[in-house]
Write a protein that holds these residues in place. Structure first.
Motif, PDB file in Angstrom:
ATOM      1  N   ARG A  84      -6.696  -6.512  27.552  1.00 18.53           N
ATOM      2  CA  ARG A  84      -7.617  -7.097  26.574  1.00 18.53           C
ATOM      3  C   ARG A  84      -6.803  -8.047  25.717  1.00 18.53           C
ATOM      4  NH1 ARG A  84     -11.503  -3.804  22.406  1.00 18.53           N
ATOM      5  NH2 ARG A  84      -9.477  -3.286  21.517  1.00 18.53           N
ATOM      6  N   LEU A  85      -7.060  -9.354  25.861  1.00 18.11           N
ATOM      7  CA  LEU A  85      -6.229 -10.369  25.199  1.00 18.11           C
ATOM      8  C   LEU A  85      -6.678 -10.666  23.776  1.00 18.11           C
ATOM      9  CD1 LEU A  85      -5.776 -12.956  28.060  1.00 18.11           C
ATOM     10  CD2 LEU A  85      -4.347 -11.009  27.438  1.00 18.11           C
ATOM     11  N   GLY A  86      -7.931 -10.364  23.474  1.00 18.28           N
ATOM     12  CA  GLY A  86      -8.411 -10.645  22.130  1.00 18.28           C
ATOM     13  C   GLY A  86      -9.626  -9.806  21.844  1.00 18.28           C
ATOM     14  N   ASN A  87      -9.772  -9.358  20.612  1.00 19.70           N
ATOM     15  CA  ASN A  87     -11.013  -8.682  20.248  1.00 19.70           C
ATOM     16  C   ASN A  87     -11.252  -8.797  18.757  1.00 19.70           C
ATOM     17  OD1 ASN A  87      -8.871  -6.489  20.019  1.00 19.70           O
ATOM     18  ND2 ASN A  87     -10.624  -5.577  18.981  1.00 19.70           N
ATOM     19  N   CYS A  88     -12.523  -8.804  18.403  1.00 17.31           N
ATOM     20  CA  CYS A  88     -12.905  -9.055  17.014  1.00 17.31           C
ATOM     21  C   CYS A  88     -14.242  -8.396  16.736  1.00 17.31           C
ATOM     22  CB  CYS A  88     -13.039 -10.567  16.818  1.00 17.31           C
ATOM     23  SG  CYS A  88     -13.457 -11.046  15.143  1.00 17.31           S
ATOM     24  N   GLN A 137       1.887 -13.899  26.017  1.00 18.03           N
ATOM     25  CA  GLN A 137       1.204 -13.545  24.763  1.00 18.03           C
ATOM     26  C   GLN A 137       1.899 -12.325  24.166  1.00 18.03           C
ATOM     27  OE1 GLN A 137      -3.179 -13.534  24.515  1.00 18.03           O
ATOM     28  NE2 GLN A 137      -3.091 -11.574  23.430  1.00 18.03           N
ATOM     29  N   HIS A 146      -1.003  -9.757  19.408  1.00 17.13           N
ATOM     30  CA  HIS A 146      -1.766 -10.989  19.126  1.00 17.13           C
ATOM     31  C   HIS A 146      -3.265 -10.826  19.383  1.00 17.13           C
ATOM     32  CE1 HIS A 146      -1.977 -15.245  18.267  1.00 17.13           C
ATOM     33  NE2 HIS A 146      -2.422 -15.569  19.449  1.00 17.13           N
ATOM     34  N   GLN A 147      -3.719  -9.659  19.855  1.00 14.05           N
ATOM     35  CA  GLN A 147      -5.111  -9.557  20.296  1.00 14.05           C
ATOM     36  C   GLN A 147      -6.132  -9.306  19.185  1.00 14.05           C
ATOM     37  OE1 GLN A 147      -2.821  -7.263  20.737  1.00 14.05           O
ATOM     38  NE2 GLN A 147      -3.629  -5.275  21.298  1.00 14.05           N
ATOM     39  N   HIS A 148      -5.649  -8.947  17.975  1.00 12.57           N
ATOM     40  CA  HIS A 148      -6.620  -8.664  16.905  1.00 12.57           C
ATOM     41  C   HIS A 148      -7.015  -9.955  16.209  1.00 12.57           C
ATOM     42  CE1 HIS A 148      -6.132  -4.492  17.680  1.00 12.57           C
ATOM     43  NE2 HIS A 148      -4.819  -4.624  17.584  1.00 12.57           N
ATOM     44  N   LEU A 149      -8.227 -10.373  16.436  1.00 11.37           N
ATOM     45  CA  LEU A 149      -8.679 -11.687  15.976  1.00 11.37           C
ATOM     46  C   LEU A 149      -9.410 -11.594  14.655  1.00 11.37           C
ATOM     47  CD1 LEU A 149     -10.182 -12.810  19.403  1.00 11.37           C
ATOM     48  CD2 LEU A 149      -7.952 -13.456  18.470  1.00 11.37           C
ATOM     49  N   GLN A 150      -9.224 -12.597  13.817  1.00  9.18           N
ATOM     50  CA  GLN A 150      -9.996 -12.750  12.592  1.00  9.18           C
ATOM     51  C   GLN A 150     -10.927 -13.939  12.775  1.00  9.18           C
ATOM     52  OE1 GLN A 150     -10.057 -10.756   9.992  1.00  9.18           O
ATOM     53  NE2 GLN A 150      -8.580  -9.470  11.060  1.00  9.18           N
TER      54      GLN A 150
END
Lengths: 309, 309
Positions: free
Chosen positions: A277-281, B297, B301-305
């Motif tokens: 999982r490369l990104g989550n929000c 990556q 870095h996966q926790h997005l705002q």
């Protein structure tokens, strides 16, 4: 051969005082679709919903809200502003406008920033980008007037990129049949009791709308090698559905990466193909929508082949 | 506040029969730079090389080859075609033109496909994209005439995105000093015996060229929050260098993701911050260059705002 499969999407809910949207009639919805530079191909209806299959994606109209998705280089924002001009701002209870991750943003007629300028001339709202510009990201604008969504107002979106394997090969081949495409997408297995309306494009490409009571699903297949894209969207509560729809589609289409966007629902990744999982929000919208975004990459997707230009 | 830090790059080697490129003189190189819409700010020279610091990146000129890097919305391809027009195709032994992964490709003056059309009117060559369009990717064009590079003709490129931590904060702050910037980039530790020429931009941004004999390095810092970018490039053989230059820079700048491009060298990732390698590709160029591309990556870095627009 490039075609941008990824969609722009508007969803507008009107106030209880507004007239029924279905009663606005087909000529009105034809004009809406033409503002986006698309056309109606066919439709299916039940007591609650008219579902139109478009030359570029789909339009669903209920009495109190509608949802329109268009792909390619369509100009959906013009349909949005046309709707606001026609019914008036006071008739709008809640509106949202999204743009999904695009392969070639520079070929689009407008950027999200351009669209935002047009929307904000008509109606006030908030806008966000979720995800870094150099990875998958998602844009959303939504109105800021008071509104309270039901917790059961759910949307599930699964956006698959770089599909692979046998089904992907079939979907990009010539001489497909609509029955075989339905089978490759496991439609009767995962969503068997929906009334469906589908279309096979030339030389390939496939769209399907399905409705069951107030529920809908839609799938759009852009199978072009190197820039393939398949989207699935539904307002079904998938956590209460017998079949694991996302996992089944992911296993059938074996995408190299995929995004999940959920409103008032979060995905169950347990049976997904092996992935990072490369990104989550998670983002709370004060009108009662809990927005979830996740970007996944399949573990085997890192071995790159140069593409000759 | 957005600035596209990622560079376009040309490298051209002339034939032994061609006149010395250094003897073409500064006015010629000023005209080359102006074709790209940039300017020379300062320079440093030794017996082998003239290194020019530009308003947008760098130019290095040796007797038999040159390397020019420009960022922002510069039009480097026009410098390339101007050079070919001036010296003639027969004077060119080998040429390559690269475009690195861009944050906002739609703001550029041209696409790689546009550049390719201009280049191919002047000189024949092959072109590739390495990496998927919806993830980090790299474009390269190179001439296809017979040429044989030495195995020691090495290039190392480290391209860092979304820098974080204390050094990143300092680089984006006001009131920086050039000494402190050099310290944050660990310059004296990793490349202490190079003659350097550097420049601190207003309100921030930093460029440095360094030369030592025929060797060069260059670093460009675009620290803007949300779209930060720092590039490092050298022809040093880093495997024979006492310091682990890549690992030191990665630890100092803590980028969210980074790309490594190597010609005739592959990176040693052993001391990199904890990461996932999202893409990698090896491509053999018949003129004797083994091209390596990797996209990484960082694990956190996966926790997005959401970014408000």
């Amino acid at each position: 051969m490039f075609f941008e499969g990824s969609e722009k999407k508007i969803e507008i809910i009107v106030t209880p005082e507004a007239p029924s949207l279905r009663l606005l009639g087909r000529p009105f919805w034809e004009s809406m679709v033409s503002k986006a530079n698309a056309e109606i191909l066919s439709s299916v209806s039940n007591d609650f919903c008219d579902a139109y299959l478009l030359s570029e994606s789909s339009l669903f109209v209920w009495d109190d809200h509608f949802l329109m998705l268009t792909c390619g280089t369509t100009t959906l924002v013009h349909a949005a502003t046309h709707f606001i001009d026609t019914v008036g701002v006071e008739a709008i209870a809640f509106a949202s406008y999204q743009r999904k991750n695009e392969y070639l943003a520079h070929l689009q007629a407008s950027s999200f920033a351009d669209d935002l300028q047009l929307l904000r001339k008509k109606i006030s709202g908030k806008a966000y980008r979720i995800g870094h510009l150099d990875s998958h990201h998602h844009y959303i604008f939504y109105t800021d007037k008071p509104y309270q969504a039901e917790a059961t107002d759910i949307t599930n979106e699964l956006l698959m990129y770089h599909i692979s394997g046998e089904a992907a090969q079939y979907l990009a081949s010539s001489g497909q049949t609509i029955e075989e495409v339905r089978k490759r997408l496991c439609l009767s297995q995962i969503l068997g009791d929906f009334a469906i309306d589908d279309f096979l494009f030339e030389p390939f490409g496939y769209s399907v709308n399905g409705i069951r009571g107030k529920e809908y699903f839609t799938i759009h297949v852009t199978p072009q090698e190197d820039t393939s894209y398949v989207s699935f969207e539904t307002n079904l509560d998938l956590t209460q559905h017998g079949e694991d729809v996302f996992a089944t589609l992911l296993q059938a289409l074996a995408p190299g990466c995929w995004d999940i966007i959920g409103f008032n629902t979060t995905p169950n990744a347990q049976d997904f193909p092996s992935h990072v999982r490369l990104g989550n929000c998670q983002m709370w919208m004060e009108q009662g929508y809990d927005l979830h975004f996740s970007h996944y990459q399949r573990c085997e997707h890192q071995h790159l082949q140069p593409t000759e230009l």
